[in-house]
Design an enzyme around this catalytic site. Structure first.
Site, PDB file in Angstrom:
ATOM      1  N   GLU A  91       0.816  -1.204   0.000  1.00  0.00           N
ATOM      2  CA  GLU A  91       0.000   0.000   0.000  1.00  0.00           C
ATOM      3  C   GLU A  91       0.853   1.258   0.000  1.00  0.00           C
ATOM      4  OE1 GLU A  91      -3.965  -1.570   2.343  1.00  0.00           O
ATOM      5  OE2 GLU A  91      -2.534  -0.329   3.405  1.00  0.00           O
ATOM      6  N   CYS A 112       3.286   8.418   1.072  1.00  0.00           N
ATOM      7  CA  CYS A 112       3.881   7.443   1.992  1.00  0.00           C
ATOM      8  C   CYS A 112       4.028   6.126   1.232  1.00  0.00           C
ATOM      9  CB  CYS A 112       2.950   7.291   3.194  1.00  0.00           C
ATOM     10  SG  CYS A 112       3.405   5.943   4.292  1.00  0.00           S
ATOM     11  N   CYS A 119       6.038  -7.375   7.073  1.00  0.00           N
ATOM     12  CA  CYS A 119       7.133  -6.958   7.951  1.00  0.00           C
ATOM     13  C   CYS A 119       7.329  -8.013   9.028  1.00  0.00           C
ATOM     14  CB  CYS A 119       6.843  -5.613   8.598  1.00  0.00           C
ATOM     15  SG  CYS A 119       8.253  -5.010   9.568  1.00  0.00           S
ATOM     16  N   CYS A 123       5.797  -5.466  15.641  1.00  0.00           N
ATOM     17  CA  CYS A 123       5.496  -4.482  16.683  1.00  0.00           C
ATOM     18  C   CYS A 123       4.046  -4.694  17.136  1.00  0.00           C
ATOM     19  CB  CYS A 123       5.683  -3.064  16.149  1.00  0.00           C
ATOM     20  SG  CYS A 123       7.379  -2.744  15.631  1.00  0.00           S
ATOM     21  N   CYS A 126       1.011  -2.819  15.524  1.00  0.00           N
ATOM     22  CA  CYS A 126       1.126  -2.688  14.073  1.00  0.00           C
ATOM     23  C   CYS A 126       0.317  -3.723  13.321  1.00  0.00           C
ATOM     24  CB  CYS A 126       2.593  -2.814  13.683  1.00  0.00           C
ATOM     25  SG  CYS A 126       2.818  -2.832  11.915  1.00  0.00           S
ATOM     26  N   GLY A 168       6.551  -2.377   6.090  1.00  0.00           N
ATOM     27  CA  GLY A 168       7.913  -2.894   6.108  1.00  0.00           C
ATOM     28  C   GLY A 168       8.890  -1.997   6.841  1.00  0.00           C
ATOM     29  N   GLU A 169      10.059  -2.547   7.088  1.00  0.00           N
ATOM     30  CA  GLU A 169      11.138  -1.815   7.757  1.00  0.00           C
ATOM     31  C   GLU A 169      12.171  -1.430   6.689  1.00  0.00           C
ATOM     32  OE1 GLU A 169      12.376  -0.445  10.735  1.00  0.00           O
ATOM     33  OE2 GLU A 169      13.969  -0.037   9.295  1.00  0.00           O
ATOM     34  N   SER A 196      11.749   6.169   7.868  1.00  0.00           N
ATOM     35  CA  SER A 196      11.343   5.877   9.247  1.00  0.00           C
ATOM     36  C   SER A 196      11.739   4.442   9.609  1.00  0.00           C
ATOM     37  CB  SER A 196       9.824   6.039   9.377  1.00  0.00           C
ATOM     38  OG  SER A 196       9.415   5.648  10.661  1.00  0.00           O
ATOM     39  N   ASN A 295      -4.207   4.243  16.028  1.00  0.00           N
ATOM     40  CA  ASN A 295      -5.308   4.084  15.092  1.00  0.00           C
ATOM     41  C   ASN A 295      -5.909   2.708  15.389  1.00  0.00           C
ATOM     42  OD1 ASN A 295      -6.877   5.022  12.966  1.00  0.00           O
ATOM     43  ND2 ASN A 295      -5.576   4.073  11.416  1.00  0.00           N
ATOM     44  N   CYS A 340       3.775   4.575  10.480  1.00  0.00           N
ATOM     45  CA  CYS A 340       4.399   3.253  10.433  1.00  0.00           C
ATOM     46  C   CYS A 340       3.521   2.267  11.169  1.00  0.00           C
ATOM     47  CB  CYS A 340       5.764   3.330  11.114  1.00  0.00           C
ATOM     48  SG  CYS A 340       6.627   1.767  11.117  1.00  0.00           S
TER      49      CYS A 340
HETATM   50  S1  SF4 Z   1       5.845  -2.036   9.672  1.00  0.00           S
HETATM   51 FE1  SF4 Z   1       6.910  -0.719  11.185  1.00  0.00          FE
HETATM   52  S2  SF4 Z   1       5.599  -0.766  13.011  1.00  0.00           S
HETATM   53 FE2  SF4 Z   1       4.985  -2.492  11.691  1.00  0.00          FE
HETATM   54  S3  SF4 Z   1       6.054  -4.294  12.469  1.00  0.00           S
HETATM   55 FE3  SF4 Z   1       7.259  -3.380  10.799  1.00  0.00          FE
HETATM   56  S4  SF4 Z   1       8.678  -1.981  11.817  1.00  0.00           S
HETATM   57 FE4  SF4 Z   1       7.056  -2.446  13.296  1.00  0.00          FE
END
Ligand code: SF4
Length: 362
Positions: A91, A112, A119, A123, A126, A168-169, A196, A295, A340
């Site tokens: 997305e 964005c 990911c 987290c 998330c 994703g990271e 980020s 959110n 994020c």
């Molecule tokens: S997308 Fe960002 S907030 Fe979500 S698990 Fe990955 S690093 Fe963590």
């Protein structure tokens, strides 16, 4: 089998086109069509000779992602769900410019983008993290999200900020993100680009070596190791101390600051003690704190709630009183979903995956 051209540097593009186009300027011409002029296919490149367009069409594609769905929101933001060539879904979010100032000067729109399909960092707050690990996106797939959004929303070069805050990271995909930053630089100044991270220390150090660095944002969320590890398991690999050592070494140009993002969750990290710990930490580096009330997503994040507005205000006031520059992102629409960890890459909830943080420490 057709090869995507988006994501190639100009010398690489020249090499790929050499067997089909004798004139050296053709590579720059094709690149301009793909980026500045947002072309989807060689047929649109009307100043290329027809035989060349046909020859390129047989062997290559531009490589833009397909739009599978668009979700506009009342605040003017719009979410794009993309399908990549292998069927992976990611997305991107378009966020309109803030209202014009009294002086008449308009701000830029924001796009964005995602850097991975899924990911692995899991987290707790998330939605993307619940999907589990996905693959790294190529530089062309990252750039393509921006270009399709630009084409569909009708804005040109130098009109946008780009934030790597989608799925994703980014710093677990640092080579492709770095290449995407290089390719984006013709459209978006590095000062208008933000990466980020959840705190991948070697990735921060790698990015710090770039001559033209993007802005850096860190998803911090808690200042104490025990709580941060509970909310962001990656903290077990790189502690708050190690993260801040890397941030203290991050080369900041005059006037630039690191952004510390804090997703506020009711009764988890919104206490006055948490604010005081955050304030002590934030003052170690030139920074601004961005508070993002959670959110909520009962389906994906059961048991986690957004704090009451008064609690968010009190948390922010405590930080501000101690000299920390703090802003609250109040948006409850897609603008908030661009934080994020708030994108999910699919239209309907699926199986909730719980995956351990990977051992990514070198
Ligand atoms: S997308 Fe960002 S907030 Fe979500 S698990 Fe990955 S690093 Fe963590």
């Amino acid at each position: 089998m057709t090869t995507p051209l988006l994501g190639l540097s100009l010398p690489e593009l020249a090499q790929a086109l050499a067997p089909f186009a004798r004139e050296r300027f053709r590579a720059a011409q094709v690149q301009r069509w793909m980026t500045e002029r947002r072309a989807r296919s060689f047929d649109e490149m009307t100043d290329l000779p027809a035989p060349l367009r046909a020859a390129l069409g047989e062997r290559f594609v531009v490589g833009l992602p397909e739009v599978e769905a668009r979700t506009p929101s009342e605040d003017g933001a719009e979410k794009f769900l993309f399908r990549l060539a292998d069927g992976a879904k990611v997305e991107a979010v378009f966020i309109p410019a803030p209202r014009r100032r009294a002086s008449g000067t308009g701000e830029r729109v924001t796009v964005c983008v995602s850097s991975q399909a899924g990911c692995a960092l899991a987290c707790a707050f998330c939605v993307t993290g619940r999907m589990g690990a996905g693959r790294n996106l190529t530089a062309g797939e990252i750039l393509g999200q921006y270009l399709v959004v630009a084409r569909e929303k009708g804005f040109g070069p130098r009109a946008a900020n780009v934030v790597f805050m989608g799925m994703g990271e980014p710093l677990l995909n640092v080579a492709n993100v770095s290449r995407a930053l290089d390719l984006l630089a013709a459209e978006v100044s590095p000062r208008r680009t933000t990466v980020s991270t959840a705190g991948i220390v070697p990735g921060i150090r790698e990015l710090a070596k770039r001559e033209r660095r993007p802005n850096l944002a860190v998803s911090l969320t808690a200042a104490e190791d025990a709580l941060r590890t509970r909310l962001m398991p990656i903290n077990a690999q790189w502690s708050v101390r190690e993260l801040f050592e890397a941030l203290e070494e991050w080369p900041l140009e005059t006037g630039r600051r690191v952004t510390l993002e804090v997703v506020l969750i009711a009764d988890v990290n919104d206490s006055p003690e948490a604010a005081r710990a955050l304030s002590r930490l934030a003052r170690r580096v030139p920074s601004k704190v961005n508070l993002i009330p959670l959110n909520e997503s009962p389906e994906w994040l059961p048991g986690l709630a957004r704090p009451a507005d008064e609690k968010v205000n009190a948390f922010g006031a405590l930080l501000a009183a101690s000299g920390v520059d703090v802003t609250v992102r109040w948006s409850k629409g897609l603008g908030a979903a661009a934080a994020c960890g708030q994108l999910k890459g699919r239209e309907t909830p699926g199986r909730v995956l719980r995956v351990p943080a990977p051992s990514v420490r070198s």
